[in-house]
Design a protein around this motif. Structure first.
Motif, PDB file in Angstrom:
ATOM      1  N   THR A   2       0.840  -1.183   0.000  1.00  0.00           N
ATOM      2  CA  THR A   2       0.000   0.000   0.000  1.00  0.00           C
ATOM      3  C   THR A   2       0.877   1.235   0.000  1.00  0.00           C
ATOM      4  O   THR A   2       1.784   1.365   0.825  1.00  0.00           O
ATOM      5  N   LEU A   3       0.600   2.135  -0.898  1.00  0.00           N
ATOM      6  CA  LEU A   3       1.336   3.388  -0.993  1.00  0.00           C
ATOM      7  C   LEU A   3       0.647   4.433  -0.142  1.00  0.00           C
ATOM      8  O   LEU A   3      -0.574   4.617  -0.233  1.00  0.00           O
ATOM      9  N   SER A   4       1.422   5.112   0.715  1.00  0.00           N
ATOM     10  CA  SER A   4       0.844   6.213   1.480  1.00  0.00           C
ATOM     11  C   SER A   4       1.852   7.352   1.512  1.00  0.00           C
ATOM     12  O   SER A   4       3.062   7.146   1.419  1.00  0.00           O
ATOM     13  N   PHE A   5       1.320   8.550   1.621  1.00  0.00           N
ATOM     14  CA  PHE A   5       2.135   9.750   1.685  1.00  0.00           C
ATOM     15  C   PHE A   5       1.998  10.348   3.087  1.00  0.00           C
ATOM     16  O   PHE A   5       0.955  10.878   3.428  1.00  0.00           O
ATOM     17  N   ASP A   6       3.053  10.241   3.876  1.00  0.00           N
ATOM     18  CA  ASP A   6       3.027  10.742   5.243  1.00  0.00           C
ATOM     19  C   ASP A   6       3.543  12.173   5.349  1.00  0.00           C
ATOM     20  O   ASP A   6       3.361  12.815   6.368  1.00  0.00           O
ATOM     21  N   GLY A   7       4.212  12.650   4.304  1.00  0.00           N
ATOM     22  CA  GLY A   7       4.809  13.981   4.330  1.00  0.00           C
ATOM     23  C   GLY A   7       4.123  14.908   3.336  1.00  0.00           C
ATOM     24  O   GLY A   7       2.923  14.826   3.110  1.00  0.00           O
ATOM     25  N   THR A   8       4.927  15.758   2.732  1.00  0.00           N
ATOM     26  CA  THR A   8       4.425  16.789   1.827  1.00  0.00           C
ATOM     27  C   THR A   8       4.442  16.314   0.384  1.00  0.00           C
ATOM     28  O   THR A   8       5.456  15.787  -0.092  1.00  0.00           O
ATOM     29  N   VAL A   9       3.326  16.512  -0.308  1.00  0.00           N
ATOM     30  CA  VAL A   9       3.256  16.212  -1.732  1.00  0.00           C
ATOM     31  C   VAL A   9       2.770  17.453  -2.476  1.00  0.00           C
ATOM     32  O   VAL A   9       1.931  18.199  -1.991  1.00  0.00           O
ATOM     33  N   VAL A  27      -6.726  10.563  -2.489  1.00  0.00           N
ATOM     34  CA  VAL A  27      -7.384  10.418  -1.179  1.00  0.00           C
ATOM     35  C   VAL A  27      -7.028   9.120  -0.448  1.00  0.00           C
ATOM     36  O   VAL A  27      -6.656   9.155   0.729  1.00  0.00           O
ATOM     37  N   PRO A  28      -7.098   7.945  -1.079  1.00  0.00           N
ATOM     38  CA  PRO A  28      -6.816   6.717  -0.322  1.00  0.00           C
ATOM     39  C   PRO A  28      -5.358   6.575   0.135  1.00  0.00           C
ATOM     40  O   PRO A  28      -5.043   5.712   0.938  1.00  0.00           O
ATOM     41  N   HIS A  29      -4.489   7.430  -0.351  1.00  0.00           N
ATOM     42  CA  HIS A  29      -3.064   7.325  -0.036  1.00  0.00           C
ATOM     43  C   HIS A  29      -2.610   8.348   1.006  1.00  0.00           C
ATOM     44  O   HIS A  29      -1.432   8.421   1.320  1.00  0.00           O
ATOM     45  N   LEU A  30      -3.544   9.116   1.543  1.00  0.00           N
ATOM     46  CA  LEU A  30      -3.201  10.148   2.515  1.00  0.00           C
ATOM     47  C   LEU A  30      -3.352   9.644   3.943  1.00  0.00           C
ATOM     48  O   LEU A  30      -4.166   8.765   4.209  1.00  0.00           O
ATOM     49  N   THR A  31      -2.562  10.222   4.831  1.00  0.00           N
ATOM     50  CA  THR A  31      -2.622   9.904   6.251  1.00  0.00           C
ATOM     51  C   THR A  31      -2.861  11.207   7.010  1.00  0.00           C
ATOM     52  O   THR A  31      -2.770  12.295   6.418  1.00  0.00           O
ATOM     53  N   PRO A  32      -3.122  11.129   8.298  1.00  0.00           N
ATOM     54  CA  PRO A  32      -3.291  12.372   9.069  1.00  0.00           C
ATOM     55  C   PRO A  32      -2.052  13.277   9.076  1.00  0.00           C
ATOM     56  O   PRO A  32      -2.157  14.469   9.334  1.00  0.00           O
ATOM     57  N   THR A  33      -0.878  12.724   8.771  1.00  0.00           N
ATOM     58  CA  THR A  33       0.337  13.551   8.740  1.00  0.00           C
ATOM     59  C   THR A  33       0.676  14.053   7.335  1.00  0.00           C
ATOM     60  O   THR A  33       1.690  14.709   7.145  1.00  0.00           O
ATOM     61  N   SER A  34      -0.171  13.752   6.362  1.00  0.00           N
ATOM     62  CA  SER A  34       0.061  14.205   4.990  1.00  0.00           C
ATOM     63  C   SER A  34      -0.172  15.710   4.881  1.00  0.00           C
ATOM     64  O   SER A  34      -1.032  16.273   5.550  1.00  0.00           O
ATOM     65  N   SER A  35       0.590  16.314   4.005  1.00  0.00           N
ATOM     66  CA  SER A  35       0.411  17.722   3.669  1.00  0.00           C
ATOM     67  C   SER A  35       0.345  17.812   2.147  1.00  0.00           C
ATOM     68  O   SER A  35       1.282  17.397   1.460  1.00  0.00           O
ATOM     69  N   VAL A  36      -0.774  18.323   1.635  1.00  0.00           N
ATOM     70  CA  VAL A  36      -0.997  18.398   0.194  1.00  0.00           C
ATOM     71  C   VAL A  36      -0.948  19.861  -0.229  1.00  0.00           C
ATOM     72  O   VAL A  36      -1.682  20.693   0.309  1.00  0.00           O
ATOM     73  N   ILE A  37      -0.085  20.158  -1.193  1.00  0.00           N
ATOM     74  CA  ILE A  37       0.007  21.506  -1.741  1.00  0.00           C
ATOM     75  C   ILE A  37      -0.421  21.431  -3.199  1.00  0.00           C
ATOM     76  O   ILE A  37       0.282  20.858  -4.036  1.00  0.00           O
ATOM     77  N   ILE A  38      -1.590  21.979  -3.481  1.00  0.00           N
ATOM     78  CA  ILE A  38      -2.110  22.004  -4.847  1.00  0.00           C
ATOM     79  C   ILE A  38      -1.552  23.245  -5.525  1.00  0.00           C
ATOM     80  O   ILE A  38      -1.675  24.353  -4.987  1.00  0.00           O
ATOM     81  N   VAL A  39      -0.923  23.058  -6.675  1.00  0.00           N
ATOM     82  CA  VAL A  39      -0.352  24.198  -7.391  1.00  0.00           C
ATOM     83  C   VAL A  39      -0.905  24.284  -8.805  1.00  0.00           C
ATOM     84  O   VAL A  39      -1.233  23.274  -9.428  1.00  0.00           O
ATOM     85  N   ASN A  40      -1.005  25.508  -9.267  1.00  0.00           N
ATOM     86  CA  ASN A  40      -1.321  25.778 -10.665  1.00  0.00           C
ATOM     87  C   ASN A  40      -0.258  26.744 -11.153  1.00  0.00           C
ATOM     88  O   ASN A  40      -0.005  27.765 -10.514  1.00  0.00           O
TER      89      ASN A  40
END
Length: 143
Positions: A2-9, A27-40
């Motif tokens: 299972t792939l999960s992102f615990d840090g910043t993506v 969504v299914p790969h995020l954890t409570p410690t994930s940080s998502v930065i959406i960029v355009n």
């Protein structure tokens, strides 16, 4: 495995559909410690006239962020958005990833034919080939 992102993506989004599709796949790969930065990235013409006014392009970026945030709001991940400016989209995405010490750049590839990729410069292909941080292409979620 299972792939999960615990840090910043970093999640680059070119349009509202693209952003929403990537967010749904992420969504299914995020954890409570994930940080998502959406960029355009607003591509500057580098001296030539821009394709649209800056105000129009910034409004479009806000529309992208609104749609992209929706699927992510069901998670505990930290979420932020950022409009980036540059003459090369891929270089600007990787510069931001390094500035933010991101663990990865994450996207869901768009469907397209080879001709369209050649005409548009195929940002997804360049993201993979020119990676300076790990790049993850997520599969589409079954709806």
């Amino acid at each position: 495995m299972t792939l999960s992102f615990d840090g910043t993506v970093i999640v680059p989004a070119a349009d509202p559909d693209d952003g929403e599709r990537t967010a749904e796949a992420l969504v299914p790969h995020l954890t409570p410690t994930s940080s998502v930065i959406i960029v355009n990235v607003i591509e500057k013409a580098g001296g030539a006239p821009d394709k649209a006014s800056m105000e129009q392009r910034e409004k479009h970026a806000e529309d992208i962020f609104e749609r992209t945030r929706r699927p992510l709001q069901s998670t505990d991940a930290a979420l932020e958005t950022d409009i980036l400016y540059g003459t090369d989209i891929v270089e600007r995405i990787f510069a931001e990833a390094q500035d933010r010490t991101a663990d990865a750049v994450v996207f869901a590839p768009r469907e397209g034919n080879r001709l369209a990729e050649l005409l548009t410069g195929d940002v997804a292909r360049r993201l993979v080939k020119e990676a300076s941080v790990p790049v993850v292409a997520l599969p589409q979620r079954d709806v």
